[in-house]
Design a protein around this motif. Sequence first.
Motif, PDB file in Angstrom:
ATOM      1  N   ARG A   1      14.009 -25.936 -14.011  1.00  0.00           N
ATOM      2  CA  ARG A   1      14.502 -24.563 -13.872  1.00  0.00           C
ATOM      3  C   ARG A   1      15.380 -24.404 -12.631  1.00  0.00           C
ATOM      4  O   ARG A   1      16.397 -23.706 -12.674  1.00  0.00           O
ATOM      5  CB  ARG A   1      13.320 -23.601 -13.835  1.00  0.00           C
ATOM      6  CG  ARG A   1      12.696 -23.398 -15.210  1.00  0.00           C
ATOM      7  CD  ARG A   1      11.417 -22.618 -15.160  1.00  0.00           C
ATOM      8  NE  ARG A   1      10.933 -22.325 -16.515  1.00  0.00           N
ATOM      9  CZ  ARG A   1       9.651 -22.151 -16.834  1.00  0.00           C
ATOM     10  NH1 ARG A   1       8.725 -22.239 -15.878  1.00  0.00           N
ATOM     11  NH2 ARG A   1       9.315 -21.893 -18.074  1.00  0.00           N
TER      12      ARG A   1
ATOM     13  N   HIS B   1      17.099 -24.358 -19.235  1.00  0.00           N
ATOM     14  CA  HIS B   1      16.158 -23.487 -19.947  1.00  0.00           C
ATOM     15  C   HIS B   1      14.928 -24.321 -20.300  1.00  0.00           C
ATOM     16  O   HIS B   1      15.053 -25.405 -20.883  1.00  0.00           O
ATOM     17  CB  HIS B   1      16.793 -22.926 -21.214  1.00  0.00           C
ATOM     18  CG  HIS B   1      15.870 -22.052 -21.997  1.00  0.00           C
ATOM     19  ND1 HIS B   1      15.409 -22.382 -23.252  1.00  0.00           N
ATOM     20  CD2 HIS B   1      15.302 -20.861 -21.693  1.00  0.00           C
ATOM     21  CE1 HIS B   1      14.600 -21.437 -23.687  1.00  0.00           C
ATOM     22  NE2 HIS B   1      14.525 -20.498 -22.764  1.00  0.00           N
TER      23      HIS B   1
ATOM     24  N   ILE C   1      10.984 -24.294 -21.997  1.00  0.00           N
ATOM     25  CA  ILE C   1       9.907 -23.680 -22.770  1.00  0.00           C
ATOM     26  C   ILE C   1       8.636 -24.451 -22.452  1.00  0.00           C
ATOM     27  O   ILE C   1       8.609 -25.682 -22.574  1.00  0.00           O
ATOM     28  CB  ILE C   1      10.197 -23.742 -24.277  1.00  0.00           C
ATOM     29  CG1 ILE C   1      11.514 -23.053 -24.601  1.00  0.00           C
ATOM     30  CG2 ILE C   1       9.046 -23.110 -25.074  1.00  0.00           C
ATOM     31  CD1 ILE C   1      12.012 -23.337 -26.012  1.00  0.00           C
ATOM     32  N   THR C   2       7.590 -23.760 -22.035  1.00  0.00           N
ATOM     33  CA  THR C   2       6.342 -24.429 -21.684  1.00  0.00           C
ATOM     34  C   THR C   2       5.256 -24.114 -22.705  1.00  0.00           C
ATOM     35  O   THR C   2       5.215 -23.028 -23.281  1.00  0.00           O
ATOM     36  CB  THR C   2       5.845 -23.978 -20.294  1.00  0.00           C
ATOM     37  OG1 THR C   2       5.640 -22.564 -20.293  1.00  0.00           O
ATOM     38  CG2 THR C   2       6.854 -24.358 -19.219  1.00  0.00           C
ATOM     39  N   THR C   3       4.371 -25.091 -22.917  1.00  0.00           N
ATOM     40  CA  THR C   3       3.196 -24.864 -23.742  1.00  0.00           C
ATOM     41  C   THR C   3       1.953 -25.270 -22.954  1.00  0.00           C
ATOM     42  O   THR C   3       2.014 -26.099 -22.046  1.00  0.00           O
ATOM     43  CB  THR C   3       3.221 -25.667 -25.057  1.00  0.00           C
ATOM     44  OG1 THR C   3       2.793 -27.019 -24.818  1.00  0.00           O
ATOM     45  CG2 THR C   3       4.597 -25.661 -25.698  1.00  0.00           C
TER      46      THR C   3
ATOM     47  N   ASP D   1       0.866 -19.170 -17.305  1.00  0.00           N
ATOM     48  CA  ASP D   1       1.227 -18.255 -18.387  1.00  0.00           C
ATOM     49  C   ASP D   1       2.287 -18.958 -19.218  1.00  0.00           C
ATOM     50  O   ASP D   1       3.489 -18.819 -18.964  1.00  0.00           O
ATOM     51  CB  ASP D   1       1.762 -16.949 -17.802  1.00  0.00           C
ATOM     52  CG  ASP D   1       2.088 -15.928 -18.885  1.00  0.00           C
ATOM     53  OD1 ASP D   1       1.611 -16.112 -20.023  1.00  0.00           O
ATOM     54  OD2 ASP D   1       2.829 -14.972 -18.595  1.00  0.00           O
TER      55      ASP D   1
ATOM     56  N   ASP E   1       4.831 -20.200 -22.270  1.00  0.00           N
ATOM     57  CA  ASP E   1       5.636 -19.507 -23.280  1.00  0.00           C
ATOM     58  C   ASP E   1       4.947 -19.546 -24.638  1.00  0.00           C
ATOM     59  O   ASP E   1       5.081 -18.609 -25.428  1.00  0.00           O
ATOM     60  CB  ASP E   1       7.017 -20.163 -23.370  1.00  0.00           C
ATOM     61  CG  ASP E   1       7.778 -20.034 -22.071  1.00  0.00           C
ATOM     62  OD1 ASP E   1       8.040 -18.897 -21.639  1.00  0.00           O
ATOM     63  OD2 ASP E   1       8.092 -21.081 -21.465  1.00  0.00           O
ATOM     64  N   VAL E   2       4.214 -20.646 -24.885  1.00  0.00           N
ATOM     65  CA  VAL E   2       3.518 -20.811 -26.155  1.00  0.00           C
ATOM     66  C   VAL E   2       2.135 -21.390 -25.894  1.00  0.00           C
ATOM     67  O   VAL E   2       2.001 -22.370 -25.161  1.00  0.00           O
ATOM     68  CB  VAL E   2       4.283 -21.768 -27.102  1.00  0.00           C
ATOM     69  CG1 VAL E   2       3.561 -21.903 -28.444  1.00  0.00           C
ATOM     70  CG2 VAL E   2       5.719 -21.310 -27.311  1.00  0.00           C
TER      71      VAL E   2
END
Length: 232
Positions: free
Chosen positions: A22, A27, A29-31, A39, A41-42
């Motif tokens: 970042r 960009h 996206i975290t799981t 917290d 994203d998924v």
Amino acid sequence: MANYLLIAASSDIGGATARRLRDGGHHVITTARDASVIDPDVVLDATDFDAVDRVVAEAGDLDGIAVFAGSMLLKPAHLISRAQYDETIAASLTTSFAVVRAAGKHLRNGGSVVLSSSAVALAGLSNHDAIAAAKAGVIGLALSAAASYASHGLRVNAVAPGLVQTRLTEGLTSSDMSRKVSEAMHPLGRLGEPEDIARAVEFLLDPANDWITGQVLGVDGGLGALRPRQRV
């Protein structure tokens, strides 16, 4: 700007990687399996093939995926229950396979997958039997998948860390005695930091390094390959 998906980003190494990417303007996206640490994203059980497939499909045009899932079970084989074995294999190998499977289906224009192995898969260390089995499987998967998907421009590599100072390894690093023993096992004389591994993952994800595939990068202070003379 690249688009990356980080699986099990609640780990300290996953978190460090997310911050680096970042900060680099990408960009991310975290799981995570649950939202108790970060917290994400998924929320994702990455051992679930169908769930991983959906997340990768819905993430859009990805440039890369990195997997940080793993576990810590330090026992010889005869003291490990079937449930403990299954959990260890699922955390590292099943998760990695689910991600490779989804990447092979959806990253049809190429990209990078980075899996997390361990130096214990390369060096025989006592009481790491289940972890070594799981992480050695990750190496085999990375090599085979790299060959399977090379024609699509999809690169698959793995990092193999030594002992890194994280929440997961606190039991090995919290006391002075155990810490000194662990440090002495690493030829460079220190334990790893999450940033050490994050830099390697970032390197392997980078599209600029698109001529690297099927490699296992030991980020381990020399633990996996070197046996230097003991310090006196």
